[in-house]
Write an enzyme that holds these catalytic residues in place. Sequence first.
Site, PDB file in Angstrom:
ATOM      1  N   TYR A  85     -24.945   0.495 -41.215  1.00  0.00           N
ATOM      2  CA  TYR A  85     -25.514   1.614 -40.457  1.00  0.00           C
ATOM      3  C   TYR A  85     -26.465   2.443 -41.318  1.00  0.00           C
ATOM      4  CZ  TYR A  85     -25.383   5.951 -37.651  1.00  0.00           C
ATOM      5  OH  TYR A  85     -25.699   7.071 -36.920  1.00  0.00           O
ATOM      6  N   LYS A  97     -30.465   2.942 -40.706  1.00  0.00           N
ATOM      7  CA  LYS A  97     -30.995   4.277 -40.446  1.00  0.00           C
ATOM      8  C   LYS A  97     -32.009   4.700 -41.519  1.00  0.00           C
ATOM      9  CE  LYS A  97     -29.001   5.443 -36.579  1.00  0.00           C
ATOM     10  NZ  LYS A  97     -29.809   5.504 -35.342  1.00  0.00           N
TER      11      LYS A  97
END
Length: 308
Positions: free
Chosen positions: A160, A164
């Site tokens: 993640y 991001k």
Amino acid sequence: MDLRIPTPDGKVAVVTGGGRGLGRAYAEALARAGAAVVVNDVDADAAHAVVKGITGEGGRAVAVVAPVGPTSTADRLVATAVAEFGRLDVLVANAGVLRDRVLWKMTDDDFDAVVDVHLRGTFTCARAAAARMREQGGGGSLVLVSSPAGQRGNFGQANYAAAKAGIVAMARTWALELARSGIAVNAVVPVAATDMTRTIPAFAPAIDEAERTGAPLPGWLRRGHGLGTAEDAAALVVFLASDAARGITGQAIGIGGDRLALWAHPKEKAVAFAEGGWTAAAIAEAWATGVGAEPETYGIPAPTPPEA
């Protein structure tokens, strides 16, 4: 910068992952501000519920139920915006999934699933949207949704955080590439009490306590750590979708609770020189009192309430 009232009235927006959480808040806020919205989600019931709520209030919205990542979905989202509302002015690339695992337990599927939705999904949707905006003329806005995890790292979220962080890098790159077309590209870094942030150990206890008691998040948390509701974060997306944000591009902008922030771009913090180049021994000798004297922090700080 254009200082007109920040409203996307009359514009057409696509919001991916718009069925729940932050995505739903973005879609509803854009619609209330006068934009027509294509609401995308993999959950048909959630997507259609958002559309029903928007149209029930007199707004304009349609649903597209499809997973973000494949080029076919991106093309379908743009085609739907044009077919239903005549054009596309704003893309909010928000869709995401979580597969949290520490490094030694994270599988290939855990990594690929998160990168495919967050990073590839942002890429394919932005590419399709930019092509349409350039073709129709008049500029546009790509709003890419990042996370504090991408700025600072977070335990158990390598997939993640990497995705991001990549989204912010793409925003900076595309801001360069699309400037001549008048298309602004920015990353938003929201912090809100949602199912996703509940998985972040730093925020989970505070979110659980607020839900258990029914009380709003305390002021020290809203202000000091910028943690609020999904609706708190939606104002930034409405602003970036409006003509009032013309000229703002290539930025990573944080919002949450009572806090609005501009994230710094990475830059050299300390520099040292050695005539003829560095050896490992010279680096070891100079590190603690030179370049490495003030190492950077990492990880999302845990919220700490003020002392009573």
